[in-house]
Design an enzyme around this catalytic site. Structure first.
Site, PDB file in Angstrom:
ATOM      1  N   LYS A  78      -2.302  -2.989   3.376  1.00 14.13           N
ATOM      2  CA  LYS A  78      -1.356  -1.922   3.029  1.00 14.13           C
ATOM      3  C   LYS A  78      -1.065  -1.062   4.258  1.00 14.13           C
ATOM      4  O   LYS A  78      -1.974  -0.747   5.031  1.00 14.13           O
ATOM      5  CB  LYS A  78      -1.968  -1.069   1.913  1.00 14.13           C
ATOM      6  CG  LYS A  78      -1.056   0.031   1.383  1.00 14.13           C
ATOM      7  CD  LYS A  78      -1.737   0.811   0.249  1.00 14.13           C
ATOM      8  CE  LYS A  78      -0.840   1.876  -0.355  1.00 14.13           C
ATOM      9  NZ  LYS A  78      -1.490   2.639  -1.429  1.00 14.13           N
ATOM     10  N   SER A 153       1.153   2.778  -5.795  1.00 14.79           N
ATOM     11  CA  SER A 153       1.869   2.714  -4.538  1.00 14.79           C
ATOM     12  C   SER A 153       1.628   1.434  -3.727  1.00 14.79           C
ATOM     13  O   SER A 153       2.427   1.096  -2.863  1.00 14.79           O
ATOM     14  CB  SER A 153       1.479   3.916  -3.672  1.00 14.79           C
ATOM     15  OG  SER A 153       0.095   3.889  -3.378  1.00 14.79           O
ATOM     16  N   SER A 177      -3.194   3.417  -7.811  1.00 15.19           N
ATOM     17  CA  SER A 177      -2.334   2.624  -6.936  1.00 15.19           C
ATOM     18  C   SER A 177      -2.798   1.209  -6.611  1.00 15.19           C
ATOM     19  O   SER A 177      -2.054   0.456  -5.993  1.00 15.19           O
ATOM     20  CB  SER A 177      -2.101   3.363  -5.622  1.00 15.19           C
ATOM     21  OG  SER A 177      -1.094   4.310  -5.812  1.00 15.19           O
TER      22      SER A 177
HETATM   23  N1  GLN Z   1       1.043   7.335  -8.788  1.00 14.37           N
HETATM   24  C1  GLN Z   1       0.049   8.285  -8.414  1.00 14.37           C
HETATM   25  C2  GLN Z   1       0.652   9.311  -7.472  1.00 14.37           C
HETATM   26  O1  GLN Z   1       1.818   9.219  -7.224  1.00 14.37           O
HETATM   27  C3  GLN Z   1      -1.133   7.592  -7.781  1.00 14.37           C
HETATM   28  C4  GLN Z   1      -0.876   7.133  -6.416  1.00 14.37           C
HETATM   29  C5  GLN Z   1      -2.060   6.508  -5.751  1.00 14.37           C
HETATM   30  O2  GLN Z   1      -3.013   6.086  -6.377  1.00 14.37           O
HETATM   31  N2  GLN Z   1      -1.992   6.473  -4.443  1.00 14.37           N
HETATM   32  O3  GLN Z   1      -0.002  10.184  -6.996  1.00 14.37           O
END
Ligand code: GLN
Length: 473
Positions: A78, A153, A177
């Site tokens: 990532k 994400s 995410s």
């Molecule tokens: N969707 C969540 C956020 O926008 C979690 C994102 C994540 O785990 N990085 O914060």
């Protein structure tokens, strides 16, 4: 042998037995990326030259009988994880073209294990989002239906693994995410216990919640990758110094007598009926395998979303203060220093700006106690919910996401509905638990559904083995 269809563990065996070599497997992945990724768009950067060099070096070591755990296996990383000599942007224009001078701990570990790094995968900007639509570059598409999001994400990592463009991938999970995109893309995604994997070199979003996780097409693949990158590291003060475990050996498939809790609060109003049916069927399968199913309650679940959206933005507002155009990434020259910083910081996308404002507000004098301070107190209650539950059960089973993959654009203009995509994954990050998502069927549109398995602190072996037993059945 169709190299792109082998799983990570199958490829590892084939490499060790000399049935193929790493250059061939790496080239097969790179060809597949050329063929598929114009449509799917999972990679931000492809490190093809470096990958082929690493593969050639791995082949020499393989020829000498080297048994390093991921020797010659191509993996995706990532883009929020620092890689020496390869662009690392966290999906943000504010880091466009930034090439870190060092590797993150997990990348050091990948290299130590002999892995080949294929490239950097797309992410919502600074990992803020659930669909990759907040990426500063482009949106990744779900390989099962190109009109839909892959989740986020870590959507690029999940999509790359699902579409056979990597044998495994690293992601990060601050609020879901890894698990949510794994669920949307029909792959396995593990979010280990906070502190299990050093975050040295992982670009910080919300420091009390961030953790690296692993993706694979099977439970065994996800476990092999986790095994390779896990470990204590003194450069991350939250890294846990715990005895090494053999997670791969823990995959016995035997779950007789395992106590599985099913929390009433995780079958929420408004969730897809097909998701509920598939998850309940998966839980029935665990029972058939000898597990005991117990109804439990995690009573503070409803507060997880508001608590997360105070704590995570508060921490993000502090972490993102460092992007000023002076130390990293591009700089826009303004009239004076302050103006330069202002104009450079305007490179942040709208969601990142929203979080910085939310977080700064929650931390500001006069509001600190009312918002941030209260959120911390409720976080303690959520943690206690899990502690109480794990006095009764070994594993908690629930859906990963209330819905399957949604359409690109469907939620992009409505931050609240986007935040709701993680309503079932956030609580875990606020507690000290670990969790994973394992595929448990498809809805009538042919979209994958994920079963979430949650374990107590450092009980990764238990949830991985439960997922393995389920997957084999
Ligand atoms: N969707 C969540 C956020 O926008 C979690 C994102 C994540 O785990 N990085 O914060």
């Amino acid at each position: 042998m169709n190299l792109t269809e082998l799983t990570l563990t199958e490829l590892r065996t084939a490499l060790r037995q000399g049935e193929t070599n790493s250059v061939a497997a790496t080239q097969a992945m790179l060809d597949r990326i050329v063929e598929q990724d114009n449509d799917i768009k999972s990679y931000l950067t492809i490190t093809d030259e470096m990958a082929l060099e690493q593969a050639a070096a791995a082949d020499k070591r393989l020829a000498n009988g080297d048994q390093s755990p991921l020797l010659g296996v191509p993996i995706a990383v990532k883009d929020i994880i620092a890689t020496k000599g390869a662009t690392t942007t966290a999906g943000s224009k504010i880091l466009e073209g930034f090439v870190p001078p060092y590797d993150a701990f997990v990348v050091e570990k990948l290299k130590e294990a002999g892995a080949v790094i294929l490239g950097k995968t797309n992410t919502d900007e600074f990992a803020m989002g659930s669909s990759t639509e907040n990426s500063g570059y482009f949106t990744t598409r779900n390989p099962w239906d190109l009109a839909r999001v892959p989740g986020g994400s870590s959507g690029g990592s999940a999509a790359a693994v699902a579409a056979n463009m990597a044998y495994g991938a690293l992601g990060t999970d601050t609020g879901g995410s890894v698990r949510q995109p794994a669920s949307f893309c029909g792959v396995v995604g593990l979010r280990p216990t906070y502190g299990r994997i050093s975050r040295w070199g992982v670009i910080a979003f919300a420091s009390s919640l961030d953790q690296v996780g692993t993706f694979g097409r099977t439970v065994a693949d996800t476990t092999a990758l986790f095994q390779a990158v896990t470990g204590y590291d003194r450069r991350d003060s939250t890294s846990l110094d715990v005895p090494a475990e053999d997670f791969e050996a823990a995959l016995t498939g035997d779950i007789k007598g395992l106590k599985v809790g099913v929390p009433a609060e995780y079958f929420v109003e408004g969730m897809d009926a097909e998701v509920e049916t598939a998850v309940r069927a998966a839980i029935a399968q665990l029972e058939k395998l000898g597990a005991e199913i117990i109804e439990i309650s995690l009573p503070h679940t409803q507060y997880a979303l508001p608590v997360y959206y105070l704590i995570a933005p508060a921490e993000a507002s502090a972490n993102l203060a460092r992007y000023d155009g002076i130390r990293y990434g591009p700089r826009i020259e303004g009239a004076d220093m302050i103006d330069s910083v202002k104009q450079t910081r305007a490179l942040f996308g709208p969601e990142v700006k929203r979080r910085i404002m939310l977080g700064t507000y929650a931390l500001s004098a006069g509001y600190y106690d009312e918002y941030y301070g209260r959120a911390l107190k409720v976080r303690t209650l959520i943690k206690q919910d899990f502690q109480n539950a794990f006095e009764q059960v070994d594993v908690i089973a629930a859906p990963t996401s209330p819905t399957t993959a949604f359409k690109i654009g469907e939620r992009a203009d409505d931050p609240l509905s986007m935040y709701l995509a993680d309503v079932l994954t956030l609580s875990l990050n606020l507690s000290a638990s670990c969790g994973l998502s394992v595929p448990c069927g498809f809805d009538s549109k042919g979209l994958p559904i994920g079963l979430q398995l949650i374990g107590n602190t450092l009980q990764e072996a238990t949830i991985l083995n439960t997922a393995f037993a389920y997957e084999q059945a």
